[in-house]
Write an enzyme that holds these catalytic residues in place. Sequence first.
Site, PDB file in Angstrom:
ATOM      1  CG  ASP A   1      47.351  34.738 102.576  1.00  0.00           C
ATOM      2  OD1 ASP A   1      46.619  34.088 103.353  1.00  0.00           O
ATOM      3  OD2 ASP A   1      47.283  35.975 102.462  1.00  0.00           O
TER       4      ASP A   1
ATOM      5  CD  GLN B   1      44.995  28.340  95.814  1.00  0.00           C
ATOM      6  OE1 GLN B   1      44.859  29.452  95.333  1.00  0.00           O
ATOM      7  NE2 GLN B   1      46.022  27.558  95.529  1.00  0.00           N
TER       8      GLN B   1
ATOM      9  NE  ARG C   1      42.389  32.256 105.291  1.00  0.00           N
ATOM     10  CZ  ARG C   1      43.427  33.073 105.116  1.00  0.00           C
ATOM     11  NH1 ARG C   1      44.019  33.166 103.941  1.00  0.00           N
ATOM     12  NH2 ARG C   1      43.894  33.770 106.127  1.00  0.00           N
TER      13      ARG C   1
ATOM     14  CE  LYS D   1      32.669  28.946  96.493  1.00  0.00           C
ATOM     15  NZ  LYS D   1      31.476  29.560  95.855  1.00  0.00           N
TER      16      LYS D   1
ATOM     17  CG  HIS E   1      32.558  36.937 100.470  1.00  0.00           C
ATOM     18  ND1 HIS E   1      33.622  37.143  99.624  1.00  0.00           N
ATOM     19  CD2 HIS E   1      32.921  37.472 101.659  1.00  0.00           C
ATOM     20  CE1 HIS E   1      34.585  37.780 100.271  1.00  0.00           C
ATOM     21  NE2 HIS E   1      34.184  37.982 101.511  1.00  0.00           N
TER      22      HIS E   1
ATOM     23  NE  ARG F   1      39.890  39.505  96.831  1.00  0.00           N
ATOM     24  CZ  ARG F   1      41.129  39.049  96.849  1.00  0.00           C
ATOM     25  NH1 ARG F   1      42.081  39.728  97.458  1.00  0.00           N
ATOM     26  NH2 ARG F   1      41.424  37.904  96.273  1.00  0.00           N
TER      27      ARG F   1
END
Length: 302
Positions: free
Chosen positions: A131, A160, A179, A182, A222, A284
């Site tokens: 990550d 990113q 991966r 944004k 999403h 989140r």
Amino acid sequence: MGLTRDFFISLSKNQLLNSSAKKWGLKLGASKVVAGTDIDSMMKSVKELNSNGISATIDNLGEFVYSREEALHAKTNILETLEAIQAHAVNAHMSIKLTQVGLDVDYKFCLENMKEIVALAASYDIFINIDMEDYGHLQQTFDLLDELLQEYDNVGTVIQSYLYRSEKDLESLQDVRLRLVKGAYKENEEVSLQGKQEIDENYMKLIKSRLLGKAFTSIATHDHNIIDEVKKFARQNNIPFSRFEFQMLYGFRTEMQKELAKEGYNFTTYVPFGQDWYGYFMRRLAERPQNINLVLKSMVSK
């Protein structure tokens, strides 16, 4: 909206609140987006996802690690999670933050911990995704990834789209599974784009570049507008489903996740679990302040 985002990001970095949160358990709505505090509860969630044709990338949560003892404990937890993935024969891989296994303690110490993790994962044919964290850890993350790639091919990382340097980084990792996101941290205008529209535009630019390449790509969003644009681009350029996947976070847009899997797209859900859930939960809320509704509904329903 910007002030709300900044507020929750600042809360995510509060070590005192993080320590207190461990005593609360998954309260304050966190149970909606965190798949339990132990391996058994997490595995139930992963198996349910698998039953719907959805894979999982598992994150054994951990932050504010500044001692060797804490890092070694985190490494043990990660190794146990890998053993559980193998034992339960689930469709899953792992996502790991380098700070969790000692990057803020010592670079070489972190590298040795990661070599042990990636080696065990390789023996089970499990992929490890590193990550990406804040900009202060960016270059060290790429450096450590480069060292791991000299010995292993079951490891990749995250790009990113809000960072100016991401296009160049993408080119240097064109053969590595990545991966694309944004970006979830607050970075200053010297290193990152600030406006939503320009971040979205750069995100699609990076996605298209990857899809026209040859390495497998995870598109983590999403945003249904981005997803629709990716679908259209893939069709127009005859890009097979085997070359990419969509990813979303556990607990968000669950019906859309199932629908994309039913449509035949590779789909992976990011499944966080563990006692150290606080920082993840605050980020989140920072990303989508409307997620505060999760907290309010949870409190009202108790």
